[in-house]
Scaffold this motif. Structure first.
Motif, PDB file in Angstrom:
ATOM      1  N   GLY A 448       0.796  -1.225   0.000  1.00 49.30           N
ATOM      2  CA  GLY A 448       0.000   0.000   0.000  1.00 49.30           C
ATOM      3  C   GLY A 448       0.826   1.271   0.000  1.00 49.30           C
ATOM      4  N   ALA A 449       2.137   1.143  -0.177  1.00 45.52           N
ATOM      5  CA  ALA A 449       3.002   2.323  -0.215  1.00 45.52           C
ATOM      6  C   ALA A 449       2.959   2.947  -1.612  1.00 45.52           C
ATOM      7  N   PRO A 450       3.062   4.288  -1.718  1.00 48.86           N
ATOM      8  CA  PRO A 450       2.976   4.941  -3.020  1.00 48.86           C
ATOM      9  C   PRO A 450       4.160   4.600  -3.925  1.00 48.86           C
ATOM     10  N   VAL A 451       3.864   4.359  -5.183  1.00 41.94           N
ATOM     11  CA  VAL A 451       4.881   4.071  -6.181  1.00 41.94           C
ATOM     12  C   VAL A 451       4.581   4.926  -7.404  1.00 41.94           C
ATOM     13  N   PHE A 452       5.562   5.663  -7.876  1.00 46.66           N
ATOM     14  CA  PHE A 452       5.337   6.521  -9.047  1.00 46.66           C
ATOM     15  C   PHE A 452       5.416   5.663 -10.308  1.00 46.66           C
ATOM     16  N   GLY A 453       4.251   5.077 -10.661  1.00 47.04           N
ATOM     17  CA  GLY A 453       4.163   4.229 -11.830  1.00 47.04           C
ATOM     18  C   GLY A 453       3.896   5.017 -13.092  1.00 47.04           C
ATOM     19  N   VAL A 454       3.462   4.314 -14.131  1.00 43.20           N
ATOM     20  CA  VAL A 454       3.251   4.926 -15.440  1.00 43.20           C
ATOM     21  C   VAL A 454       2.171   5.993 -15.394  1.00 43.20           C
ATOM     22  N   VAL A 455       1.037   5.686 -14.762  1.00 38.15           N
ATOM     23  CA  VAL A 455      -0.079   6.637 -14.722  1.00 38.15           C
ATOM     24  C   VAL A 455       0.330   7.917 -13.999  1.00 38.15           C
ATOM     25  N   SER A 456       0.973   7.766 -12.835  1.00 37.32           N
ATOM     26  CA  SER A 456       1.433   8.940 -12.084  1.00 37.32           C
ATOM     27  C   SER A 456       2.405   9.761 -12.917  1.00 37.32           C
ATOM     28  N   ALA A 457       3.335   9.075 -13.585  1.00 35.06           N
ATOM     29  CA  ALA A 457       4.353   9.771 -14.364  1.00 35.06           C
ATOM     30  C   ALA A 457       3.739  10.558 -15.510  1.00 35.06           C
ATOM     31  N   VAL A 458       2.772   9.949 -16.201  1.00 31.91           N
ATOM     32  CA  VAL A 458       2.134  10.629 -17.332  1.00 31.91           C
ATOM     33  C   VAL A 458       1.368  11.857 -16.868  1.00 31.91           C
ATOM     34  N   LEU A 459       0.561  11.690 -15.825  1.00 32.51           N
ATOM     35  CA  LEU A 459      -0.269  12.798 -15.356  1.00 32.51           C
ATOM     36  C   LEU A 459       0.576  13.929 -14.771  1.00 32.51           C
ATOM     37  N   LEU A 460       1.571  13.572 -13.966  1.00 32.13           N
ATOM     38  CA  LEU A 460       2.447  14.607 -13.412  1.00 32.13           C
ATOM     39  C   LEU A 460       3.317  15.230 -14.499  1.00 32.13           C
ATOM     40  N   GLY A 461       3.624  14.439 -15.528  1.00 31.53           N
ATOM     41  CA  GLY A 461       4.403  14.966 -16.638  1.00 31.53           C
ATOM     42  C   GLY A 461       3.694  16.097 -17.356  1.00 31.53           C
ATOM     43  N   LEU A 462       2.363  16.026 -17.420  1.00 33.98           N
ATOM     44  CA  LEU A 462       1.591  17.095 -18.055  1.00 33.98           C
ATOM     45  C   LEU A 462       1.804  18.425 -17.341  1.00 33.98           C
ATOM     46  N   VAL A 463       1.906  18.361 -16.014  1.00 29.79           N
ATOM     47  CA  VAL A 463       2.077  19.579 -15.215  1.00 29.79           C
ATOM     48  C   VAL A 463       3.438  20.216 -15.478  1.00 29.79           C
ATOM     49  N   VAL A 464       4.383  19.431 -15.977  1.00 29.26           N
ATOM     50  CA  VAL A 464       5.715  19.948 -16.329  1.00 29.26           C
ATOM     51  C   VAL A 464       5.769  20.383 -17.787  1.00 29.26           C
TER      52      VAL A 464
END
Length: 494
Positions: A448-464
């Motif tokens: 249950g620990a957070p992992v910066f997977g593909v979905v997180s990377a794509v969505l956060l990438g948009l903010v950059v």
């Protein structure tokens, strides 16, 4: 009634109507921005998810925290509005305070923010319409067809006179606020299964679970209040109207959300509300209404929940089209987006483009098979909330820098203290949201620990990527078209 100024010529084109003017008062602007905040959509959509994924019983307290931070921010925003007589809000203020490259980076991040929150709500309204109409005996159609129908209707209204949108939003907003207050009264009179209490505001409940996710949903609920400045050219006496509308919006929204979410917790009791939210977060408000206001109340709530979402997307549509209009007049988006319809006095071509953008995104999400609530609504709300926190933080810096440089306003509270307090709160919120983003999209490991997977990377990438694109455009313009680059600030607002 909105009217147009005399035609002005734009660079590289024949003369065209490009300026927006009008006589919107405080009430009209407040109705528009509060409709964007979508009170019933928040209580019906965001609040159950905030309770489930955030800090449970303590979630209502997050609205108080968000309101205080955003009120500090609003002080600086209002001061800037009085001294920078241009529309464009974040884009304009950062441009004046921190320079053109930062301004363009902010502009593109703002477009991402408002587009993602609008499409997020389109997903939710598609789901609600599908469930509701199927339950009434209509054919079982997929959510995205209803979402596309909403896109088309919003596009029609957005193409026309803004006074029409204002009237529609006003009627819908009064209805949704009324039914939520009726539910609050019913819960208070009934007392709830465990009685009335202040449990949502007790420290041990506030800090339980994931307060950062709860804060994310709370801040997301306010998105839109800051857009008061975007309607500057269409406001009556904007020097007074815009600041007043901003304060009324943030305070009113904060009080309403806190009261309504507290009542939602009381309706099921502190020990039972999380389980109820987990059972069916999308329908929690309807189930609660059935329990306290009966079948008729549930029908009314269902109808108004749909109209609330519609009011939300209509309001954001108006915001985005005007943002694109300001950016076009600043020569950083295609020229045609700045044109104003000679009859409807609206940025009609910008409206068409925004309608097309929303429609294409809905189709993409449908093809990907995304869930309209737990993925489209939740994921895009997360992107929008992180983006808005960053936007407001940068704008707070711009306010302090602008007044330190120009000395136009020497009120320490308005130009330094409040903006800095807002900045600290917003930076803290942005860090918490980014750190906990994997929880929001389900990117966690077996423990249950957070992992910066593909979905997180794509969505956060948009903010950059989006602000980086604006920054690159500014640098290219500075090298290749210095005249256009130098005119960016003066062109804002036509």
């Amino acid at each position: 009634m909105t009217v147009t100024k005399e035609p002005t010529a734009s660079v590289g084109t024949a003369p065209a109507e490009r300026s927006l003017t009008g006589s919107l008062g405080v009430t009209s602007i407040v109705l528009m921005v509060v409709a964007a905040a979508a009170p019933l959509t928040v209580i019906g959509g965001s609040a159950p998810l905030g309770i489930l994924l955030g800090n449970g019983v303590g979630f209502p307290s997050m609205f108080v925290v968000a309101a205080i931070v955003l009120l500090f921010f609003a002080v600086g925003l209002a001061a800037m509005t009085r001294h920078v007589p241009k529309p464009g809000a974040f884009f304009t203020f950062v441009n004046y305070g921190l320079g053109k490259p930062a301004g363009l980076a902010t502009a593109f991040l703002a477009l991402l923010t408002y587009t993602t929150i609008q499409v997020a709500v389109y997903g939710y309204v598609g789901y609600i319409l599908s469930v509701t109409l199927t339950g009434l005996g209509a054919p079982d159609l997929p959510w995205y067809l209803y979402a596309l129908a909403a896109v088309a209707l919003v596009g029609f209204l957005g193409y026309r006179h803004i006074d029409l949108s204002s009237k529609v939003l006003g009627v819908l907003l009064l209805g949704e606020v009324g039914v939520v207050l009726a539910l609050v009264v019913a819960v208070v009179v009934n007392g709830g299964p465990e009685g009335l209490s202040m449990a949502p505001f007790e420290p041990n409940n506030v800090l339980t679970g994931s307060p950062a996710i709860g804060l994310m949903f709370a801040i997301a609920a306010f998105i839109g209040f800051e857009s008061t400045a975007i309607f500057r050219d269409e406001a009556k006496d904007p020097g007074r109207t815009i600041p007043r509308a901003t304060y009324v919006a943030v305070i009113g929204i904060g009080v309403f959300y806190t009261l309504a979410s507290w009542a939602l917790v009381m309706a099921w009791g502190p020990s039972g509300v999380v389980a109820q939210a987990a059972e069916n977060p999308g329908a929690m408000i309807l189930i609660t209404t059935l329990a306290y206001l009966g079948p008729i109340g549930q029908v009314v709530m269902n109808v108004l929940l749909i109209t609330s979402m519609f009011a939300c997307v209509l309001s954001f549509h108006n915001v985005i089209t005007r943002y694109q209009h300001s950016m076009s007049n600043a020569r950083v988006l295609p020229d045609f987006l700045g044109r104003v319809h000679t009859k409807h006095s609206a940025p009609h071509l910008s409206s068409i483009v925004q309608t097309g953008t929303a429609g294409i995104l809905i189709v993409v999400f449908a093809v990907l098979g995304l869930d309209p609530v737990l993925q489209v609504f939740t994921w895009l709300s997360g992107v929008a909330t992180l983006s808005i926190a960053i936007l407001m933080a940068v704008t707070s810096i711009a306010v302090v820098v602008y007044f330190a440089r120009t000395k136009q306003d020497r009120r320490l509270w308005n130009t330094v203290i409040a903006p800095v307090l807002g900045l600290l709160g917003l930076l803290g919120a942005a860090v918490l949201i980014a750190t906990n983003f994997p929880f929001l999209v389900g990117d966690v490991d077996a423990d249950g620990a957070p992992v910066f997977g593909v979905v997180s990377a794509v969505l956060l990438g948009l903010v950059v990527i989006f602000p980086l694109g604006g920054l690159v455009q500014a640098l290219i313009l500075k090298r290749t078209n210095r005249v256009a680059y130098d005119q960016i600030t003066d062109a804002i607002g036509g």
